[in-house]
Write a protein that holds these residues in place. Sequence first.
Motif, PDB file in Angstrom:
ATOM      1  N   ARG A   1     -11.734  -7.350  -1.552  1.00 44.54           N
ATOM      2  CA  ARG A   1     -10.652  -7.105  -2.495  1.00 44.54           C
ATOM      3  C   ARG A   1     -10.344  -8.396  -3.226  1.00 44.54           C
ATOM      4  O   ARG A   1     -10.533  -9.481  -2.702  1.00 44.54           O
ATOM      5  CB  ARG A   1      -9.389  -6.646  -1.753  1.00 44.54           C
ATOM      6  CG  ARG A   1      -9.535  -5.301  -1.140  1.00 44.54           C
ATOM      7  CD  ARG A   1      -8.246  -4.765  -0.615  1.00 44.54           C
ATOM      8  NE  ARG A   1      -7.473  -5.747   0.112  1.00 44.54           N
ATOM      9  CZ  ARG A   1      -6.284  -5.527   0.613  1.00 44.54           C
ATOM     10  NH1 ARG A   1      -5.719  -4.365   0.477  1.00 44.54           N
ATOM     11  NH2 ARG A   1      -5.628  -6.459   1.262  1.00 44.54           N
TER      12      ARG A   1
ATOM     13  N   ASN B   1      -7.408 -10.690  -5.440  1.00 47.17           N
ATOM     14  CA  ASN B   1      -5.961 -10.846  -5.580  1.00 47.17           C
ATOM     15  C   ASN B   1      -5.546 -10.679  -7.041  1.00 47.17           C
ATOM     16  O   ASN B   1      -4.387 -10.815  -7.373  1.00 47.17           O
ATOM     17  CB  ASN B   1      -5.496 -12.201  -5.032  1.00 47.17           C
ATOM     18  CG  ASN B   1      -6.053 -13.374  -5.802  1.00 47.17           C
ATOM     19  OD1 ASN B   1      -7.098 -13.285  -6.433  1.00 47.17           O
ATOM     20  ND2 ASN B   1      -5.356 -14.491  -5.734  1.00 47.17           N
TER      21      ASN B   1
ATOM     22  N   VAL C   1       2.148   2.094  -6.314  1.00 48.93           N
ATOM     23  CA  VAL C   1       2.493   0.714  -5.972  1.00 48.93           C
ATOM     24  C   VAL C   1       3.955   0.659  -5.543  1.00 48.93           C
ATOM     25  O   VAL C   1       4.691   1.628  -5.684  1.00 48.93           O
ATOM     26  CB  VAL C   1       2.280  -0.241  -7.174  1.00 48.93           C
ATOM     27  CG1 VAL C   1       0.824  -0.318  -7.572  1.00 48.93           C
ATOM     28  CG2 VAL C   1       3.129   0.174  -8.349  1.00 48.93           C
TER      29      VAL C   1
ATOM     30  N   THR D   1       8.563  -4.412  -6.865  1.00 50.32           N
ATOM     31  CA  THR D   1       8.874  -5.620  -6.111  1.00 50.32           C
ATOM     32  C   THR D   1      10.001  -6.462  -6.697  1.00 50.32           C
ATOM     33  O   THR D   1      10.439  -7.417  -6.068  1.00 50.32           O
ATOM     34  CB  THR D   1       7.620  -6.510  -5.998  1.00 50.32           C
ATOM     35  OG1 THR D   1       7.171  -6.833  -7.312  1.00 50.32           O
ATOM     36  CG2 THR D   1       6.513  -5.795  -5.238  1.00 50.32           C
TER      37      THR D   1
ATOM     38  N   ALA E   1       6.052  -4.403 -10.731  1.00 49.45           N
ATOM     39  CA  ALA E   1       5.215  -4.144  -9.561  1.00 49.45           C
ATOM     40  C   ALA E   1       4.145  -5.220  -9.552  1.00 49.45           C
ATOM     41  O   ALA E   1       3.485  -5.464 -10.557  1.00 49.45           O
ATOM     42  CB  ALA E   1       4.582  -2.765  -9.650  1.00 49.45           C
ATOM     43  N   ARG E   2       4.005  -5.887  -8.417  1.00 50.47           N
ATOM     44  CA  ARG E   2       2.980  -6.919  -8.282  1.00 50.47           C
ATOM     45  C   ARG E   2       1.902  -6.403  -7.332  1.00 50.47           C
ATOM     46  O   ARG E   2       2.206  -5.925  -6.245  1.00 50.47           O
ATOM     47  CB  ARG E   2       3.590  -8.198  -7.739  1.00 50.47           C
ATOM     48  CG  ARG E   2       4.461  -8.904  -8.760  1.00 50.47           C
ATOM     49  CD  ARG E   2       5.073 -10.191  -8.200  1.00 50.47           C
ATOM     50  NE  ARG E   2       5.807 -10.888  -9.216  1.00 50.47           N
ATOM     51  CZ  ARG E   2       7.050 -10.574  -9.596  1.00 50.47           C
ATOM     52  NH1 ARG E   2       7.667  -9.546  -9.054  1.00 50.47           N
ATOM     53  NH2 ARG E   2       7.662 -11.272 -10.537  1.00 50.47           N
ATOM     54  N   VAL E   3       0.670  -6.522  -7.775  1.00 49.11           N
ATOM     55  CA  VAL E   3      -0.482  -6.169  -6.958  1.00 49.11           C
ATOM     56  C   VAL E   3      -1.309  -7.440  -6.871  1.00 49.11           C
ATOM     57  O   VAL E   3      -2.009  -7.782  -7.812  1.00 49.11           O
ATOM     58  CB  VAL E   3      -1.296  -5.016  -7.590  1.00 49.11           C
ATOM     59  CG1 VAL E   3      -2.437  -4.612  -6.673  1.00 49.11           C
ATOM     60  CG2 VAL E   3      -0.398  -3.826  -7.911  1.00 49.11           C
TER      61      VAL E   3
ATOM     62  N   THR F   1      -1.514  -9.817  -9.966  1.00 50.96           N
ATOM     63  CA  THR F   1      -1.394  -8.984 -11.164  1.00 50.96           C
ATOM     64  C   THR F   1       0.026  -8.436 -11.260  1.00 50.96           C
ATOM     65  O   THR F   1       0.605  -8.025 -10.259  1.00 50.96           O
ATOM     66  CB  THR F   1      -2.410  -7.828 -11.108  1.00 50.96           C
ATOM     67  OG1 THR F   1      -3.723  -8.385 -11.151  1.00 50.96           O
ATOM     68  CG2 THR F   1      -2.237  -6.859 -12.249  1.00 50.96           C
TER      69      THR F   1
ATOM     70  N   ARG G   1       8.191   3.073  -3.426  1.00 51.63           N
ATOM     71  CA  ARG G   1       6.807   3.356  -3.802  1.00 51.63           C
ATOM     72  C   ARG G   1       6.846   4.316  -4.982  1.00 51.63           C
ATOM     73  O   ARG G   1       7.530   5.337  -4.937  1.00 51.63           O
ATOM     74  CB  ARG G   1       6.049   3.962  -2.631  1.00 51.63           C
ATOM     75  CG  ARG G   1       4.582   4.124  -2.892  1.00 51.63           C
ATOM     76  CD  ARG G   1       3.863   4.514  -1.600  1.00 51.63           C
ATOM     77  NE  ARG G   1       2.458   4.677  -1.831  1.00 51.63           N
ATOM     78  CZ  ARG G   1       1.554   3.721  -1.739  1.00 51.63           C
ATOM     79  NH1 ARG G   1       1.932   2.511  -1.421  1.00 51.63           N
ATOM     80  NH2 ARG G   1       0.290   3.957  -1.964  1.00 51.63           N
TER      81      ARG G   1
END
Length: 85
Positions: free
Chosen positions: A11, A13, A25, A28, A37-39, A42, A57
């Motif tokens: 994966r 980041n 997601v 946050t 929303a942080r992934v 990103t 969520r």
Amino acid sequence: MEQFLKGVGFRTNRPVFEPGEEIEVYVTGYEGDAAVARVGDTVLRIPDAPRDALDKRVRLRVEEFDDNDHDGQASLLEVVGDQTF
């Protein structure tokens, strides 16, 4: 060894999303009036999310995404859950 590692991947980041893609997601935080929303590193901004969306969520549709900055905008489709983890 090849059979053992088949399907194994890493994966990142800094995931990349395509416009129109739908994802789930956690919200946050907020930047001004827009939920975020942080992934990984990103960031997706969700301007139409309600103020009480923090830590929930959600299912989003990616509207815009910049591959270079790993930054985008998404629309809220639905709140999926109200608990984190």
